[in-house]
Scaffold this motif. Structure first.
Motif, PDB file in Angstrom:
ATOM      1  N   MET A  93       0.839  -1.193   0.000  1.00 39.06           N
ATOM      2  CA  MET A  93       0.000   0.000   0.000  1.00 39.06           C
ATOM      3  C   MET A  93       0.879   1.249   0.000  1.00 39.06           C
ATOM      4  O   MET A  93       1.946   1.269   0.625  1.00 39.06           O
ATOM      5  CB  MET A  93      -0.869   0.054   1.267  1.00 39.06           C
ATOM      6  CG  MET A  93      -1.710  -1.160   1.543  1.00 39.06           C
ATOM      7  SD  MET A  93      -2.936  -1.502   0.278  1.00 39.06           S
ATOM      8  CE  MET A  93      -3.835   0.050   0.265  1.00 39.06           C
ATOM      9  N   PRO A 127      -2.510   0.261  -4.003  1.00 43.51           N
ATOM     10  CA  PRO A 127      -1.432  -0.721  -3.868  1.00 43.51           C
ATOM     11  C   PRO A 127      -0.528  -0.687  -5.102  1.00 43.51           C
ATOM     12  O   PRO A 127      -0.988  -0.415  -6.213  1.00 43.51           O
ATOM     13  CB  PRO A 127      -2.180  -2.057  -3.811  1.00 43.51           C
ATOM     14  CG  PRO A 127      -3.412  -1.819  -4.613  1.00 43.51           C
ATOM     15  CD  PRO A 127      -3.739  -0.343  -4.543  1.00 43.51           C
ATOM     16  N   GLN A 173     -11.575   3.261  -9.602  1.00 45.86           N
ATOM     17  CA  GLN A 173     -10.953   2.041  -9.121  1.00 45.86           C
ATOM     18  C   GLN A 173     -10.703   1.040 -10.250  1.00 45.86           C
ATOM     19  O   GLN A 173     -10.154  -0.007 -10.019  1.00 45.86           O
ATOM     20  CB  GLN A 173     -11.831   1.408  -8.042  1.00 45.86           C
ATOM     21  CG  GLN A 173     -12.068   2.338  -6.859  1.00 45.86           C
ATOM     22  CD  GLN A 173     -10.832   2.589  -6.036  1.00 45.86           C
ATOM     23  OE1 GLN A 173     -10.025   1.698  -5.849  1.00 45.86           O
ATOM     24  NE2 GLN A 173     -10.670   3.795  -5.530  1.00 45.86           N
ATOM     25  N   LYS A 192      -9.224   0.629   7.319  1.00 45.51           N
ATOM     26  CA  LYS A 192      -7.968   0.143   7.870  1.00 45.51           C
ATOM     27  C   LYS A 192      -7.701   0.880   9.167  1.00 45.51           C
ATOM     28  O   LYS A 192      -7.821   2.093   9.230  1.00 45.51           O
ATOM     29  CB  LYS A 192      -6.838   0.421   6.876  1.00 45.51           C
ATOM     30  CG  LYS A 192      -5.484  -0.075   7.275  1.00 45.51           C
ATOM     31  CD  LYS A 192      -4.524   0.060   6.081  1.00 45.51           C
ATOM     32  CE  LYS A 192      -3.199  -0.559   6.390  1.00 45.51           C
ATOM     33  NZ  LYS A 192      -2.548   0.054   7.549  1.00 45.51           N
ATOM     34  N   LYS A 208      -9.460   4.326   9.442  1.00 51.35           N
ATOM     35  CA  LYS A 208      -9.526   5.208   8.278  1.00 51.35           C
ATOM     36  C   LYS A 208     -10.409   4.574   7.208  1.00 51.35           C
ATOM     37  O   LYS A 208     -10.171   3.431   6.805  1.00 51.35           O
ATOM     38  CB  LYS A 208      -8.108   5.396   7.744  1.00 51.35           C
ATOM     39  CG  LYS A 208      -7.988   6.262   6.520  1.00 51.35           C
ATOM     40  CD  LYS A 208      -6.524   6.605   6.320  1.00 51.35           C
ATOM     41  CE  LYS A 208      -6.204   6.986   4.903  1.00 51.35           C
ATOM     42  NZ  LYS A 208      -4.760   7.192   4.733  1.00 51.35           N
ATOM     43  N   TYR A 254     -11.973   4.187   3.378  1.00 48.18           N
ATOM     44  CA  TYR A 254     -11.663   4.462   1.972  1.00 48.18           C
ATOM     45  C   TYR A 254     -12.939   4.234   1.179  1.00 48.18           C
ATOM     46  O   TYR A 254     -13.213   3.113   0.750  1.00 48.18           O
ATOM     47  CB  TYR A 254     -10.562   3.537   1.459  1.00 48.18           C
ATOM     48  CG  TYR A 254      -9.282   3.584   2.261  1.00 48.18           C
ATOM     49  CD1 TYR A 254      -8.324   4.552   2.006  1.00 48.18           C
ATOM     50  CD2 TYR A 254      -9.037   2.670   3.272  1.00 48.18           C
ATOM     51  CE1 TYR A 254      -7.150   4.601   2.739  1.00 48.18           C
ATOM     52  CE2 TYR A 254      -7.873   2.705   4.007  1.00 48.18           C
ATOM     53  CZ  TYR A 254      -6.927   3.677   3.737  1.00 48.18           C
ATOM     54  OH  TYR A 254      -5.771   3.711   4.469  1.00 48.18           O
ATOM     55  N   GLY A 279     -15.523   3.801  -1.625  1.00 49.25           N
ATOM     56  CA  GLY A 279     -15.464   3.410  -3.030  1.00 49.25           C
ATOM     57  C   GLY A 279     -14.212   2.657  -3.434  1.00 49.25           C
ATOM     58  O   GLY A 279     -14.019   2.354  -4.607  1.00 49.25           O
ATOM     59  N   TYR A 280     -13.378   2.338  -2.468  1.00 45.99           N
ATOM     60  CA  TYR A 280     -12.089   1.705  -2.771  1.00 45.99           C
ATOM     61  C   TYR A 280     -12.288   0.313  -3.359  1.00 45.99           C
ATOM     62  O   TYR A 280     -13.021  -0.496  -2.814  1.00 45.99           O
ATOM     63  CB  TYR A 280     -11.265   1.618  -1.481  1.00 45.99           C
ATOM     64  CG  TYR A 280      -9.833   1.214  -1.691  1.00 45.99           C
ATOM     65  CD1 TYR A 280      -8.917   2.098  -2.231  1.00 45.99           C
ATOM     66  CD2 TYR A 280      -9.406  -0.065  -1.351  1.00 45.99           C
ATOM     67  CE1 TYR A 280      -7.594   1.725  -2.419  1.00 45.99           C
ATOM     68  CE2 TYR A 280      -8.085  -0.443  -1.531  1.00 45.99           C
ATOM     69  CZ  TYR A 280      -7.189   0.459  -2.063  1.00 45.99           C
ATOM     70  OH  TYR A 280      -5.880   0.086  -2.248  1.00 45.99           O
ATOM     71  N   ARG A 281     -11.599   0.041  -4.461  1.00 46.87           N
ATOM     72  CA  ARG A 281     -11.765  -1.264  -5.104  1.00 46.87           C
ATOM     73  C   ARG A 281     -10.455  -1.911  -5.485  1.00 46.87           C
ATOM     74  O   ARG A 281     -10.423  -2.831  -6.295  1.00 46.87           O
ATOM     75  CB  ARG A 281     -12.675  -1.142  -6.339  1.00 46.87           C
ATOM     76  CG  ARG A 281     -14.141  -1.127  -5.960  1.00 46.87           C
ATOM     77  CD  ARG A 281     -15.026  -1.053  -7.165  1.00 46.87           C
ATOM     78  NE  ARG A 281     -14.822  -2.155  -8.091  1.00 46.87           N
ATOM     79  CZ  ARG A 281     -15.441  -2.289  -9.240  1.00 46.87           C
ATOM     80  NH1 ARG A 281     -16.346  -1.392  -9.607  1.00 46.87           N
ATOM     81  NH2 ARG A 281     -15.187  -3.303 -10.042  1.00 46.87           N
ATOM     82  N   LEU A 318      -6.474  -4.116  -0.592  1.00 47.37           N
ATOM     83  CA  LEU A 318      -6.119  -3.426   0.659  1.00 47.37           C
ATOM     84  C   LEU A 318      -5.574  -4.474   1.614  1.00 47.37           C
ATOM     85  O   LEU A 318      -6.199  -5.513   1.819  1.00 47.37           O
ATOM     86  CB  LEU A 318      -7.345  -2.746   1.267  1.00 47.37           C
ATOM     87  CG  LEU A 318      -7.066  -1.888   2.505  1.00 47.37           C
ATOM     88  CD1 LEU A 318      -6.559  -0.505   2.084  1.00 47.37           C
ATOM     89  CD2 LEU A 318      -8.325  -1.705   3.344  1.00 47.37           C
TER      90      LEU A 318
END
Lengths: 738, 738
Positions: free
Chosen positions: A191, A204, A354, B222, B242, B244, B246-248, B251
């Motif tokens: 990350m 990442p 994304q 996270k 924390k 995120y 919409g994160y895709r 992680l």
């Protein structure tokens, strides 16, 4: 045998043939330059740098977390904990510096605090870095390609190890996964992000690393958390590093790594190549396979040298060796960012989304546009229009993907760092300079959106007030208000939009945005001669100290500077500002005062055009040459502290490159170069004829004469004023400046 | 419409038809039973349990980290923080309890300390669990298959969320990766292991979760580390969670999760199915697709009920409702571990290695053999020989893969928990009982290796001394020395090896290992009547207190017990021990004293055969019935505290199942069942005719008579002694015990 000798000879001679020989990658590795001396291929995604900013106690003067530190390598430091495969150059916030390889020997130690080493015999040149790790008597050599690094570690006899640390890094982000695929290969992701702490977006980076020799033993490790209570009584690795020998499953965590151990003979070299991708492990492997099908250090290094020579040989200079080093290192530092992002198959992470895009054209990333729109992109436009074209296309593609042009784009994330709307000047300026093989209609639409959208405007968050008042008011923001700075950037963007509209035949838009660009006058305070913060009601900020901010204390109205740093920052209308300031004499007096009272900051962007402003005043332009040569001498040099501060992804270096050639672009959107004494007797630019009519431009330093005005002649015609337009210059020919 | 009604009726009626209706999954959820009340399919890899052992302050009496806690659910606790998809049943060390789904409503909160809830209307039955989450007015319902879980959350109108927490868990291990694949799917892996803290091996479990409704919004989170210095001044999420949005991308980290948000109408049900695999994400997805192609809660639940009925209907009992509940719940708890490990395509993680195997046969995992070799595997051998056969095959395959039979095997890792060599009794006993469809030659070789290898013996680390001295000496180990316990386990293993050798016609081996098994006499101390620690020089440990260890203080010589707990633990030669103790009268006196001085521990394995030892003494066997009924009454019950302690992957439950049927296997390797009064008027066993000649065995409780000896008749022939051999019993017929 004959062939081998011949090829060695060729390698050796071609390595010395081009201008890359003059580059000193250590320049900028002290004095907060934030460059790195590692192996670097031009505009590459990957690079491979020594990492010496962690631990080391007394050995490292600067520790990465002890202060705001954006550097993977600091020349004063002495304790090296590995070689990182993803590095930014000349950036002001900590980021990347991850995927650290470290060779060690003897008893396996997985604690970077302990396994680090001092180093000696350090050398660096484009595409190559080497040093000797004192603790282990291991020689480390690094080279790299666009998307991969290659390390060669020459070990003594005995137990040798290569560690891949995925916990340590410069980035503030944590978290990684890895899987040992075989005795020769490990894959995973790391990350990164949280760049400049806002908006704390993350991504990442994926990797595949492959070894030239099968490991005799291997394993993974993980820093275990701090356990409490009964668990703390029992756990063997409490708040410490736990090894998993032979582990070959997926391992995830905040702080992990993998080791590969070898029984080495004396002087045995083991190589590790590591490919990266921002899309997937599979793509990282494809990148590695494509760019380094085998293990060939000499060939890989030579390819990097060739790539550098191909770019650096675009300009030939005649002058001192030191000046050659300063100049070619400046070009070198100007050719690191933006860098390509796409994988060999064309995949890249979509901007602000994304998903994954695919492009046949180079997709660039790392746009620090508040910095670079001023001179780096004009420099690329002049010398490398084919690169700038790809950067323009990438920026427009970002707008198509995310709705917005980039501001400070990092690996597909808009970090929103700094103020203003700098993509508009970058795009308009390039178009006006003649780089037009990009989708200007889409670009224009995206610029208009930034200029017109009142709410939720990603690029111009202050646009509603700006459109209502003609400036951004000081009211709202407290001590970190940047209302004047922000307004000035919007004016410059609007001026560029106006110029572009003109070029596109959109006369109404041309007028509209020119009118907005001239609103800078609303912030001119005749009583102080400053561009002064004004509130929503039209009243000047009071009390008001134009020196405030000089020592980095908050200065309402100004970002990264004080009123003096910004007082001439209307590059699109210097003549107008001269009038406001009371005419040429007053202007020169104030300009001199800026330099003489220590209110000029060579290390930051808003005022870096000021030395060239003397050219606007008849009878004063020789002072430009004087200021430029003084600034070069006092802020630049062939030593680690030889940059004035953060290189800002090449902006400080681009300033030097222009300054040494005796030409400087006066403003994005304006085609004039200010002319002044070059640092070389002769500069020969090989123009890209796909973009420009001329083949070669030669700049010659005329005989120095004691006069107050710079005189120049272009293709045997004397110039009335010390300016030459880009359009004239790219016709090619001879420019003599004296 | 008619069809719908009919099918509802069928579901309803078939749900009540079988013996699963009597099971109370809450039994064992208090008093450290360590069972869970969640949705459980027989011998399944996945299960889905409420998780209430984290946070909650005053609401949770037991917090998972405040003490050694191996439970995902504790009946006294009230604060629920999710539903976990991988759970162990009745285990003594914290492990698994990971991949926690939690439904919430209102403002999104990602902190499990805060988003937990009390709950009410709790119900559980085989394959089903439900409760109402008070804070959110969400009804949660769980069911599961072999490798997947299915959750149905019925929300109120408004903003609803489903959280997948990969940080929280019962395991001591940390680390996970995840990737949101779409608005309906998330995939990833979660580390687990470090079981009982030694040898701290780890494995990832992979998962794919899919939602019945596309999320309106989603994201990942996270827990950020604790930052120091300048970073702490700037980071927004220091030592906190924390998000995120919409994160895709991938992680990774020590403590991560993902959320899915929905706009729900009143009473809107959203389902989540989650498939797991110990091989790969792809296999987890294949498992999910195969076992739950759609979303059908009723069908999935009914399939679990059917699977339970199919197994539980193997035995029919006539008696009180409470006794039926105790008995079928005991069978239920005996049919959770070992559980299948392989994916639908046959892939499974190789034992003690990092690779992947493939098997057409079921591959089992979770062998807690120190516990289960005594009675659980004999119970499975009697009632479910087809399951036991697969478990034997799996154990032999483990030996082929790793070189060693399992001891305490966890998802392909040998955790080396507890002492002895318990796979040998398990395998030999099953073979002797007639389950022979496994590779006995390979099994025998693996047993011989464990019995003979002197150094680096994974199963018998004390073997060198044991072979030299005939016992393990007390010298070396300090207060946690387990020399007597270890020796006794080796004697039992050697006895089983001897018996097996006899069955295989290996007469020399038979004699050799029988001789070793009889060496227990070397540890018999006539002066105390105890099996006493002896040093390398042959001297008894002095000073010596046989009560030491009763209150869990270290007792040199004994593991998890004191001298009393172990004094009769020679199940393969009780007659011999009676002689050593001075004859039947002295033996009975000492046996009584064990119970009457509080030196019998119903909650641990070494002494659980003792109540049945009265059968060895003529005229005393009625006391077995007395002891058994007293122990059942005092330690078991239809309530959460209704197990004596850790169920030990079903061992305590298997004890109850045998004890209630009036038969108990006297020792692994010996084919006799001790006979005593059953808890039921009639017990009917449906024998598996693939393995056994009989079709049905009926055990009837004869009229109680006031006499000192148990009398029994089998198929109308009176038995001379209160024992019946397995070989006789599986002929089927009628056994009357009075």
């Amino acid at each position: 045998m004959k062939t081998l000798l011949l090829s060695l000879l060729l390698v050796s001679s071609s390595a010395l043939a081009g201008n890359s020989q003059y580059v000193n990658p250590f320049i900028g590795t002290s004095n907060f330059g934030a460059t790195h001396p590692g192996a670097q291929y031009p505009n590459a995604l990957a690079s491979l740098s020594p990492f010496n900013v962690a631990f080391g106690d007394a050995l490292n003067k600067f520790e990465k977390d002890a202060a705001w530190n954006s550097r993977v390598y600091i020349h004063e430091n002495r304790y090296l904990t590995g070689f990182s495969h993803l590095n930014l150059s000349g950036v002001g916030c900590p980021e990347a510096g991850v995927m650290l390889l470290m060779p060690t020997t003897g008893k396996l130690n997985l604690n970077a605090r302990e396994y680090g080493s001092t180093y000696s015999d350090e050398q660096a040149s484009p595409g190559y870095y080497t040093s000797q790790l004192d603790k282990y008597q291991v020689k480390a050599e690094l080279t790299s390609t666009l998307r991969t690094g290659l390390s060669r570690f020459t070990f003594p006899a005995g137990q040798s190890h290569i560690l891949l640390n995925l916990g340590l890094g410069l980035t503030n982000e944590t978290g990684a996964s890895l899987k040992v695929v075989s005795e020769r290969e490990v894959e995973g992701s790391r990350m990164l992000g949280t760049f400049c702490y806002n908006p704390e977006d993350v991504r990442p980076v994926y990797f595949v690393a492959r070894f030239s020799k099968a490991a005799a033993e291997f394993g993974a490790w993980k820093k275990m958390p701090k356990y409490q209570n009964v668990e703390a009584d029992w756990i063997s690795y409490n708040d410490s590093i736990k090894p998993y020998a032979g582990y070959r499953q997926t391992l995830s965590g905040d702080d992990i790594g993998a080791w590969f151990s070898f029984n080495t003979e004396a002087h045995e070299a083991i190589e590790v190549k590591l490919g990266i991708s921002f899309v997937s492990i599979e793509n990282a492997r494809a990148n590695l396979d494509a760019e380094q099908p085998g293990f060939d250090f000499a060939k890989t290094r030579q390819a990097a040298v060739n790539a550098w020579d191909k770019l650096l040989d675009r300009v030939e200079v005649e002058g001192t060796e030191t000046n050659k080093t300063l100049f070619y290192t400046a070009l070198y530092h100007s050719l690191i960012h933006p860098n390509i992002l796409q994988d060999v198959n064309g995949d890249y992470p979509l901007m602000g989304q994304q998903g994954v895009g695919n492009s046949k054209q180079n997709r660039y990333t790392i746009y620090s546009l508040w910095d670079t729109n001023r001179n780096l992109h004009p420099l690329l436009s002049l010398l490398y229009p084919e690169l700038q074209s790809d950067m323009l296309n990438s920026a427009v593609a970002m707008a198509k993907e995310s709705g917005w042009l980039p501001k400070w784009e990092l690996y597909g994330m808009e970090t929103q760092v700094m103020v203003g709307d700098p993509a508009t000047p970058m795009l308009a300026d390039s178009y006006l300079r003649g780089i037009r093989d990009f989708d200007i209609q889409s670009a224009y639409q995206a610029m208009i959106r930034a200029a017109e959208q009142r709410q939720h405007n990603l690029l111009r968050p202050e646009n509603n007030d700006y459109l209502d008042l003609g400036y951004v008011p000081v009211d709202d923001e407290g001590p970190y208000d940047g209302s004047v700075s922000t307004s000035l950037e919007y004016y410059l963007a609007d001026f560029n939009l106006s110029q572009l509209a003109g070029a596109l035949g959109k006369t109404a838009d041309q007028q509209k945005y020119l009118s907005r660009a001239m609103n800078y006058r609303k912030l001119f305070d005749a009583s102080t001669g400053m561009l002064r913060p004004k509130n929503r009601q039209g009243q000047w900020l009071t009390p008001y100290d134009p020196e405030l901010g000089r020592n980095f204390e908050p200065a309402p109205g100004y970002i990264e500077g004080n009123a003096w740093n910004y007082r001439f920052y209307v590059p699109h209308d210097t003549p107008g500002l001269i009038n406001l300031l009371g005419g040429e004499s007053a202007f020169v007096q104030e300009l001199d005062a800026t330099f003489e009272t220590g209110n000029f900051d060579m290390a930051n962007e808003p005022d870096i055009t000021y030395p060239f402003l003397y050219n606007y005043v008849a009878g004063q332009s020789a002072r430009t040459s004087l200021r430029a040569s003084e600034l070069i001498a006092s802020h630049y040099g062939n030593h680690p502290a030889g940059l004035p501060g953060n290189d800002d992804t090449g902006t400080m270096s681009a300033w030097l490159a222009f300054a040494m050639m005796g030409i400087y672009p006066v403003s994005p959107g304006l085609m004039d170069y200010a002319l002044f004494n070059p640092s070389f007797d002769k500069v020969t630019l090989k123009l890209n004829q796909d973009y420009y009519p001329g083949k070669t431009l030669v700049i010659e330093k005329g005989k120095p004469k004691a006069r107050s005005d710079t005189q120049a002649e272009f293709n045997q015609g004397p110039l009335a004023r010390p300016f030459l337009s880009h359009q004239s210059l790219v016709q090619g020919g001879h420019l003599i400046i004296q």
